[in-house]
Design a protein around this motif. Structure first.
Motif, PDB file in Angstrom:
ATOM      1  N   THR A  85     -13.060 -10.636  -6.619  1.00  0.00           N
ATOM      2  CA  THR A  85     -11.912 -11.521  -6.840  1.00  0.00           C
ATOM      3  C   THR A  85     -12.107 -12.382  -8.076  1.00  0.00           C
ATOM      4  OG1 THR A  85     -12.928 -13.036  -5.284  1.00  0.00           O
ATOM      5  CG2 THR A  85     -11.137 -11.671  -4.454  1.00  0.00           C
ATOM      6  N   HIS A  90      -1.909  -6.077  -7.308  1.00  0.00           N
ATOM      7  CA  HIS A  90      -2.265  -5.675  -5.950  1.00  0.00           C
ATOM      8  C   HIS A  90      -3.277  -4.543  -6.039  1.00  0.00           C
ATOM      9  CE1 HIS A  90      -1.839  -3.478  -2.117  1.00  0.00           C
ATOM     10  NE2 HIS A  90      -1.756  -4.693  -1.632  1.00  0.00           N
ATOM     11  N   TRP A  91      -4.445  -4.756  -5.403  1.00  0.00           N
ATOM     12  CA  TRP A  91      -5.547  -3.804  -5.530  1.00  0.00           C
ATOM     13  C   TRP A  91      -5.823  -3.223  -4.163  1.00  0.00           C
ATOM     14  CZ3 TRP A  91     -10.598  -5.435  -8.541  1.00  0.00           C
ATOM     15  CH2 TRP A  91     -11.244  -4.279  -8.991  1.00  0.00           C
ATOM     16  N   TYR A 135      -0.778  -7.082   3.695  1.00  0.00           N
ATOM     17  CA  TYR A 135      -1.777  -6.886   4.754  1.00  0.00           C
ATOM     18  C   TYR A 135      -3.159  -7.025   4.141  1.00  0.00           C
ATOM     19  CZ  TYR A 135      -4.955  -3.910   7.432  1.00  0.00           C
ATOM     20  OH  TYR A 135      -6.030  -3.399   8.091  1.00  0.00           O
ATOM     21  N   ILE A 136      -3.984  -7.948   4.687  1.00  0.00           N
ATOM     22  CA  ILE A 136      -5.326  -8.162   4.158  1.00  0.00           C
ATOM     23  C   ILE A 136      -6.331  -7.956   5.269  1.00  0.00           C
ATOM     24  CG2 ILE A 136      -6.910  -9.900   3.269  1.00  0.00           C
ATOM     25  CD1 ILE A 136      -4.411 -10.944   1.694  1.00  0.00           C
ATOM     26  N   LYS A 170      -8.559 -16.191  -0.445  1.00  0.00           N
ATOM     27  CA  LYS A 170      -9.149 -15.744  -1.686  1.00  0.00           C
ATOM     28  C   LYS A 170      -8.583 -14.389  -2.117  1.00  0.00           C
ATOM     29  CE  LYS A 170     -13.752 -15.792  -3.711  1.00  0.00           C
ATOM     30  NZ  LYS A 170     -15.154 -15.467  -3.419  1.00  0.00           N
ATOM     31  N   MET A 171      -8.211 -13.581  -1.145  1.00  0.00           N
ATOM     32  CA  MET A 171      -7.765 -12.228  -1.466  1.00  0.00           C
ATOM     33  C   MET A 171      -6.306 -12.183  -1.920  1.00  0.00           C
ATOM     34  SD  MET A 171     -10.180 -10.076  -1.033  1.00  0.00           S
ATOM     35  CE  MET A 171      -9.948  -8.486  -0.263  1.00  0.00           C
ATOM     36  N   ASP A 172      -5.601 -13.306  -1.878  1.00  0.00           N
ATOM     37  CA  ASP A 172      -4.194 -13.314  -2.261  1.00  0.00           C
ATOM     38  C   ASP A 172      -3.980 -14.323  -3.387  1.00  0.00           C
ATOM     39  OD1 ASP A 172      -1.531 -13.139  -2.469  1.00  0.00           O
ATOM     40  OD2 ASP A 172      -1.061 -13.573  -0.385  1.00  0.00           O
ATOM     41  N   ALA A 173      -4.283 -13.903  -4.616  1.00  0.00           N
ATOM     42  CA  ALA A 173      -4.241 -14.828  -5.746  1.00  0.00           C
ATOM     43  C   ALA A 173      -2.819 -15.197  -6.130  1.00  0.00           C
ATOM     44  CB  ALA A 173      -4.961 -14.205  -6.941  1.00  0.00           C
ATOM     45  N   TYR A 174      -1.844 -14.395  -5.695  1.00  0.00           N
ATOM     46  CA  TYR A 174      -0.471 -14.611  -6.165  1.00  0.00           C
ATOM     47  C   TYR A 174       0.230 -15.712  -5.375  1.00  0.00           C
ATOM     48  CZ  TYR A 174       4.177 -13.313  -7.800  1.00  0.00           C
ATOM     49  OH  TYR A 174       5.420 -13.323  -8.364  1.00  0.00           O
ATOM     50  N   VAL A 218     -10.251  -3.970  -3.048  1.00  0.00           N
ATOM     51  CA  VAL A 218     -10.730  -5.087  -3.862  1.00  0.00           C
ATOM     52  C   VAL A 218     -12.249  -5.057  -3.934  1.00  0.00           C
ATOM     53  CG1 VAL A 218     -10.818  -7.578  -4.058  1.00  0.00           C
ATOM     54  CG2 VAL A 218      -8.745  -6.479  -3.294  1.00  0.00           C
ATOM     55  N   ASN A 264       0.826  -1.210   0.000  1.00  0.00           N
ATOM     56  CA  ASN A 264       0.000   0.000   0.000  1.00  0.00           C
ATOM     57  C   ASN A 264       0.855   1.254   0.000  1.00  0.00           C
ATOM     58  OD1 ASN A 264      -2.670  -1.167   0.114  1.00  0.00           O
ATOM     59  ND2 ASN A 264      -2.007  -1.960   2.073  1.00  0.00           N
ATOM     60  N   PRO A 289      -7.179  -4.034   0.946  1.00  0.00           N
ATOM     61  CA  PRO A 289      -6.211  -4.505  -0.032  1.00  0.00           C
ATOM     62  C   PRO A 289      -6.228  -6.012  -0.243  1.00  0.00           C
ATOM     63  CG  PRO A 289      -5.109  -3.939   2.001  1.00  0.00           C
ATOM     64  CD  PRO A 289      -6.549  -3.660   2.217  1.00  0.00           C
ATOM     65  N   GLY A 290      -5.728  -6.423  -1.416  1.00  0.00           N
ATOM     66  CA  GLY A 290      -5.647  -7.834  -1.757  1.00  0.00           C
ATOM     67  C   GLY A 290      -5.009  -7.977  -3.114  1.00  0.00           C
ATOM     68  N   ILE A 291      -4.738  -9.227  -3.519  1.00  0.00           N
ATOM     69  CA  ILE A 291      -4.126  -9.454  -4.824  1.00  0.00           C
ATOM     70  C   ILE A 291      -5.108 -10.228  -5.692  1.00  0.00           C
ATOM     71  CG2 ILE A 291      -2.235 -10.557  -6.045  1.00  0.00           C
ATOM     72  CD1 ILE A 291      -0.475 -10.010  -3.677  1.00  0.00           C
ATOM     73  N   VAL A 292      -5.392  -9.701  -6.890  1.00  0.00           N
ATOM     74  CA  VAL A 292      -6.307 -10.379  -7.806  1.00  0.00           C
ATOM     75  C   VAL A 292      -5.550 -10.751  -9.074  1.00  0.00           C
ATOM     76  CG1 VAL A 292      -8.337  -9.204  -6.946  1.00  0.00           C
ATOM     77  CG2 VAL A 292      -7.062  -8.222  -8.825  1.00  0.00           C
ATOM     78  N   LYS A 293      -6.146 -11.644  -9.866  1.00  0.00           N
ATOM     79  CA  LYS A 293      -5.513 -12.002 -11.137  1.00  0.00           C
ATOM     80  C   LYS A 293      -6.529 -11.903 -12.263  1.00  0.00           C
ATOM     81  CE  LYS A 293      -6.387 -16.940 -10.650  1.00  0.00           C
ATOM     82  NZ  LYS A 293      -5.840 -18.284 -10.750  1.00  0.00           N
ATOM     83  N   GLN A 311       1.805   1.859  -3.467  1.00  0.00           N
ATOM     84  CA  GLN A 311       0.684   2.448  -4.214  1.00  0.00           C
ATOM     85  C   GLN A 311       0.676   3.959  -4.055  1.00  0.00           C
ATOM     86  OE1 GLN A 311      -2.264   1.109  -5.660  1.00  0.00           O
ATOM     87  NE2 GLN A 311      -2.341  -1.022  -5.039  1.00  0.00           N
ATOM     88  N   TYR A 316      -0.951 -10.494 -12.196  1.00  0.00           N
ATOM     89  CA  TYR A 316      -1.251 -10.490 -10.764  1.00  0.00           C
ATOM     90  C   TYR A 316      -1.142  -9.057 -10.267  1.00  0.00           C
ATOM     91  CZ  TYR A 316      -1.104 -15.473 -11.063  1.00  0.00           C
ATOM     92  OH  TYR A 316      -1.391 -16.751 -11.418  1.00  0.00           O
TER      93      TYR A 316
END
Lengths: 124, 170
Positions: B149, B142-143, A97-98, A105-109, B146, A34, B101-105, A37, B140
């Motif tokens: 997803t 970082h959003w 940080y989520i 689910k929020m960490d696709a990587y 979010v 963040n 925050p979170g990571i999407v693809k 960002q 991938y």
């Protein structure tokens, strides 16, 4: 005061405000992703507007052209460096940080890093 | 490394030369004949040695239609950049720090590496998104906030506008 100086002064002021907000964002955000960002976006427009302001303040087309070249350079280099920082941070084992409950689910990587030996071996 | 035919090499060389010459003129900001001459020699030599390194595209990139879409892309990009900054400013100033925050693809239809690079760079500079990695054709991201997803919906939200224009250029 010429028109050039007034327009240039306004652009420099806007640029400094955005740079200040970028710094504030780096201070307030909870984790490195963040912070990146806030750092990337605010400083890109801040630096662009500041450089363009300096170019216009000089009031000749040579200065304005040169400031455009620098702006293009910033637009290309700034996102690349922040992407490299974010990726390296993740591969070194820092997890974002989520806030929400559903952390998987929020960490696709994460699945990519865990299934790819080349990426996993970087982790400490 | 890919093998190039003579025509491809020539096309890349010319694109490279024109681009470097434009940068040269912008930096020297003069049309004096000796400056132009030195510029032509220097940029010509550089582009001769860097045919494989710097160029992304064949000479077809210089067609008026593609140049129009490039300028259009710059417009789309500038609007997104300003929006991104106002968005970040709003989040930073508000006392409760509204982030999720979170990571999407998502998957992209773009083929060449250069197109993917431009898309990833643009995504980084648009509201609340930061590209972390590209694996084949999956991005991938970082959003900071979010909204979904689901890969298709995320694609629509983040990258659709850019990709539409990029498909016309590359």
């Amino acid at each position: 005061m010429t028109y050039y100086e007034i327009i240039g002064g306004i652009l420099i002021t806007i640029g400094s405000i955005f740079l200040f907000l970028g710094g504030l964002g780096i201070y307030r955000m909870p984790d490195i992703f963040n912070r990146l960002q806030a750092g990337t976006k605010a400083t890109t427009l801040g630096a662009m507007s500041l450089i363009l302001g300096v170019g216009i303040m000089e009031g000749t087309w040579e200065w304005i052209l040169k400031s455009f070249v620098i702006i293009v350079y910033i637009a290309f280099s700034n996102p690349i460096s922040s992407h490299a920082l974010a990726r390296a941070t993740y591969l070194r084992g820092h997890r974002p940080y989520i806030k929400s409950e559903d952390k998987e689910k929020m960490d696709a990587y994460r699945e990519v890093v865990e299934n790819d030996p080349k990426r996993k071996e970087v982790e400490v | 490394m890919e093998t190039l035919t003579f025509n491809q090499k020539l096309g890349r060389f010319i694109v490279n030369w024109i681009f470097l010459m434009l940068v040269w003129i912008m930096f020297t900001t003069t049309f004096a004949s000796h400056e132009i001459l030195i510029g032509l020699i220097t940029t010509g030599l550089i582009s001769l040695f860097s045919i494989r390194l710097f160029t992304c595209c064949n000479i077809s990139i210089l067609s008026p239609v593609k140049i129009f879409w490039m300028i259009w892309y710059l417009g789309v990009f500038t609007v997104a950049l300003i929006k991104a900054n106002l968005d970040v400013a709003r989040r930073v100033i508000s006392p409760e720090l509204p982030i999720n925050p979170g990571i999407v693809k998502f998957k992209t239809k773009l083929k060449t590496n250069y197109a993917k690079m431009v898309l990833a760079n643009s995504i980084t500079l648009t509201p609340g998104t930061l590209s972390i990695d590209i694996v084949d054709d999956t991005f991938y991201i970082h959003w900071i906030d979010v909204k979904t997803t689901n890969p298709e919906e995320a694609f629509k939200e983040i990258a659709e506008d850019f990709e539409k224009v990029l498909l016309k250029i590359f």
